[in-house]
Design a protein around this motif. Structure first.
Motif: not given
Length: 891
Positions: A599-607, A636-642, A807-814
């Motif tokens: 996986l790259p440094l940043g990858y996205a979830y849809e759930n 943090d759920v309110a900030f994520c429209n997934v 709509n996605k949540i972008l995750c950085f492996s940092i």
């Protein structure tokens, strides 16, 4: 003219004193460490020194070069505060602790690093004698007595062993006397600029041990406050002035102090809670050890130990029986009492009387010698004082004989012999009224002999074997698996991990080799510790020592691990999706595996799934879920429209069946009890389809003050978990271990669980979980659909581009940290914690340029505090100078 001549004469005498002290120090240092020299050893301890401090010096050299190159090429003065290793994500803890001696590493070639390191160790020991002498001179002690006492200080057991085992803590030896000089200036009514500066220097030099120096100063100041003649009002005002200068000193160094305190207070470094009864008393063994090893060596097994010269015995007793010197006796007695109260050690981060606080006792003992030796040598104590001292010496001698008869320890009988010699020497001097120069020389020779003898006893064969052979430090580093990182020719090289560590040695090697690994010896990031603790990772051996990711497929992929180093006979634990790349050219024991679908440094979830729901799942389902949905907190759920993911869709089973055979383990009240060393559980686990197997021990408990080791063996592999008791030091309160025992397609898997400590361990249950691997490829491909591209790294930042569909949540492996700031198309957005460990942001459909910048938490605030403190102290200094000038003019 006469006053100038007197002043210059004093300066010359001081220089002569330090020249004599230095020449004598060089000889004594060689004699004390004669066993190491004769056996061809360097002064580098093969555990903590090589794996932590030697590597950190090399890393700091690299950082210094990076800063210099940035200054020359980009004309920008910037410190690299971020390290992209998964766990060691902050450099502030590495940079703090940088002493002036370390600068020599910047200018010596690699082949001379080991020699420079040994020189630094000797320099710290010598500097401790120098600063101790300055303190004694400030207190009015004579030169002969000060020289005598300085050797006791420089070559106590603490100094002999601890300077070698954990060199930076030797900083305590030379900074504490300077701090006390600053306190004395305040007590005398002078300004506290020097005290504030020394507080700041202490924080910069040894941030993690600054509280030791603070408490040493508090003890000294409390005793001095008790002994000086001032009114209550004056004493209260003195306390307030001292506190003011103390906090000004903290403000001076706040630029590193604030981030480090933030990190420590938000990590589990402070350890587990201990039971109330353990705060007041040790067991009898600890007190007998304190008595036995007060005046001798031979006990390097402890973190450090006492080991003072027996020739300091009578000066110590004299400050207690003499009314004239009783003010020094209060200080000595206070430190001895506090060292034998567990609460004082819990504050210190230790659990035995012989610990890091020995430096404080060493300072008190040595100063009592310097303050009283003239009274003992050039003056005869009263008959009453001599009688009381001799009675106590006789009692101590009898106690040593008792211990020797009971345990037959050579170190104890050697101490008893030296006590007799000390008794005869002082009593003969008093009887015949001998106090000439030859008597002083004889006393000095006896003291040096006792210290050398302590050193030889301490550096026994077992202890000497724990040191690196001279000239081999760099070769040893290059013998570990991390050398494989140099064999990887890959412009996109991101992170690597190892199947396990041979020793603690390997934990800091990512720093040394300059690649992004997954581990570190010392961890400040609370999210990393919390995640590994909650997931029951046995790789978390201590709250400040993280080993690896335990070979878990999900953890390795989500951490963007691209390469995996593994011993050739331990290939059963290679995570899913890694394939053989090549055998190592430099270390034939190892092979390199590559992640085919990294996986790259940043990858996205849809759930997403709320973290509270995630924690109710077993380890296998947790691992599967993290590849399907972002784990976020309720806030943090309110900030994520997934969409929310339905955990009922997970394919990993709840629990697997197995056959179990117990050996040396009893079953009582639905609990298993193992009391004998080697007690074991044998499991036979049928596997029907490809799974990653986890064996879970839950509800583990042990009492007492020692740690228990649990080993899990499967095939050629072995995992270790260390259970820390309630009274253990820096315990992490883990009562559940989840051992990853590898990936299997089918057949019977045999697992052996052994309890190694021979102490009673109670555990509630044994479960086996299987993590379904059939969906891994599909899950990774979905995460990669919207990923960060064109990634460019700066010194404390990185940036990239991403196209989001839906709509996605972008995750950085940092690892998540309060110091990160995220900018999307130039506008700052709020970061959320994803998967209980990583940074993430919520994005809707569109194209974005992402920029992440890092500043250690509270560093900017600390910088403003530092500027204000500098202005304040400079104003105090100018005011003092102006006041003195006005007074002189008035006179």
């Amino acid at each position: 003219m006469y006053e100038w001549y007197v002043k210059q004469s004093k300066n010359v005498k001081i220089l002569i004193y330090f020249a004599i002290m230095t020449i004598g120090f060089c000889g004594m240092f060689c004699l004390v460490n004669i066993n190491l020299l004769q056996n061809g050893k360097s002064l580098i301890f093969n555990d903590d020194s090589l794996s932590t401090y030697y590597e950190m010096l090399l890393y700091r050299k690299k950082l210094a070069k990076e800063v210099w190159d940035n200054l020359i090429q980009n004309h920008s003065l910037e410190m690299p505060w971020i390290n992209y290793n998964l766990i060691a994500d902050r450099n502030v803890g590495v940079i703090a602790g940088h002493e002036i001696f370390d600068v020599m590493f910047w200018f010596v070639p690699e082949q001379c690093h080991e020699m420079a390191y040994c020189a630094v160790i000797a320099a710290r020991a010598w500097l401790s004698g120098l600063t101790f002498s300055l303190f004694c001179f400030y207190k009015g002690c004579g030169k002969k007595a000060t020289l005598y006492a300085s050797y006791i200080y420089m070559f106590s057991g603490f100094a002999i062993v601890y300077i070698l085992k954990q060199p930076p803590f030797a900083t305590l030896l030379y900074l504490t006397p300077l701090l006390l000089i600053g306190l004395e200036k305040i007590i005398e009514g002078k300004h506290g600029v020097f005290f504030s500066v020394m507080v700041a220097v202490s924080i910069f030099s040894i941030s993690i041990g600054f509280y030791y120096i603070t408490f040493a100063g508090v003890i000294y100041f409390a005793v001095r406050l008790f002994t000086i003649r001032k009114s209550i009002k004056e004493k209260v005002f003195l306390c307030l002035r001292t506190l003011l200068y103390y906090f000004v000193g903290i403000a001076l160094s706040a630029v590193v102090f604030f981030p480090i305190v933030y990190g420590i207070m938000h990590s589990s470094r402070l350890g587990a809670d201990s039971s109330i009864e353990s705060y007041l008393l040790y067991n009898w063994e600890q007190y007998t050890n304190f008595i036995k090893f007060f005046f001798t060596g031979g006990n390097p097994r402890n973190y450090n130990y006492l080991g003072f010269s027996v020739m300091s015995l009578y000066p110590m007793l004299y400050v207690m029986v003499s009314k004239k010197q009783r003010k020094f006796g209060w200080w000595l007695v206070s430190v001895i009492i506090l060292m034998n109260i567990p609460l004082f050690q819990l504050v210190a981060g230790g659990s035995i009387p012989s610990n890091r606080w020995t430096f404080c006792l060493g300072l008190a003992v040595s100063f009592c010698v310097a303050a009283t030796l003239y009274d003992l040598m050039d003056k005869k104590p009263s008959a009453r004082e001599i009688k009381y001292m001799n009675i106590i010496v006789f009692i101590y001698f009898a106690a040593l004989l008792f211990f020797y008869v009971k345990e037959r320890e050579a170190a104890v009988i050697s101490a008893a012999v030296m006590v007799v010699i000390c008794f005869l020497f002082y009593n003969l001097c008093w009887k015949y009224n001998k106090h000439g120069g030859y008597v002083w020389a004889c006393n000095f020779a006896l003291m040096c002999f006792s210290l050398v003898f302590n050193g030889c006893l301490s550096e026994n064969k077992q202890f000497v074997n724990m040191f690196v052979d001279a000239g081999q430090a760099n070769n040893i580093l290059d013998g570990y698996s991390d050398i494989l990182s140099r064999e990887i020719d890959d412009a996109q090289f991101w992170r690597a991990d190892k199947s396990k560590y041979e020793t603690e040695m390997s934990c800091n090697l990512p720093y040394h080799y300059g690649y992004n690994g997954t581990s570190a010896f010392y961890v400040l990031n609370p999210e990393v510790i919390q995640y590994l603790s909650e997931s029951g990772n046995p790789g978390l051996l201590q709250s400040n020592k993280v080993s690896d990711l335990n070979g878990r497929t999900t953890d390795e992929h989500l951490a963007c691990v691209k390469y995996y180093f593994v011993k050739n006979n331990e290939t059963e634990k290679i995570p899913y999706g890694f394939s053989f790349l090549k055998q190592s050219e430099n270390n034939k024991e190892y092979s390199i595996y590559v992640n085919d679908n990294v996986l790259p440094l940043g990858y996205a979830y849809e759930n997403f799934v709320e973290s509270d729901i995630y924690r109710t799942l077993n380890i296998a389902k947790q691992q599967e879920l993290m590849m399907k949905a972002a784990i976020i907190s309720e806030g943090d759920v309110a900030f994520c429209n997934v969409r929310e993911y339905d955990t009922d869709l997970l394919s990993s089973r709840e629990v697997l069946e197995y056959d179990m055979v117990l050996s040396g383990i009893e079953v009582e009240n639905d609990s298993y009890i193992a009391e004998k060393k080697g007690a074991a559980i044998e499991l036979s686990i049928p596997v029907l389809y490809p799974q990653e197997l986890y064996v879970q021990l839950s509800g583990i408990y042990t009492d007492g003050d020692r740690n228990c080791t649990i080993k899990v063996r499967y095939g050629n592999n072995e995992d270790t978990g260390i259970l820390y008791s309630e009274a253990g030091v820096r315990g992490n309160d883990i009562d559940t271990f989840n051992f990853n025992v590898g990936i299997y397609e089918s057949g019977i898997v045999n697992v052996l669980i052994e309890f190694q400590s021979g102490r009673q361990i109670i555990f509630g249950d044994v479960n086996v979980y299987g993590r379904d691997l059939s969906t891994v490829d599909n899950d990774i491909n979905k995460l990669k659909e919207n990923s960060l591209q064109n990634v460019v790294f700066g010194m404390n930042d990185f940036q990239g581009d991403i196209t989001i569909t839906g709509n996605k949540i972008l995750c950085f492996s940092i690892p998540y940290s309060k110091g990160w700031r995220c900018y999307v198309n130039g506008d700052e957005v709020d970061l959320i914690k994803v998967n209980n460990i990583y940074n993430g942001i919520a994005l809707s459909e569109g194209q974005y340029h992402i920029e992440m910048k890092y500043t250690p938490p509270y560093m900017k605030l600390g910088l403003w505090f530092g500027i204000a403190a500098c202005v304040f102290l400079f104003g105090i200094f100018l005011y003092d100078k102006f006041s003195k000038k006005v007074q002189m003019e008035n006179v």
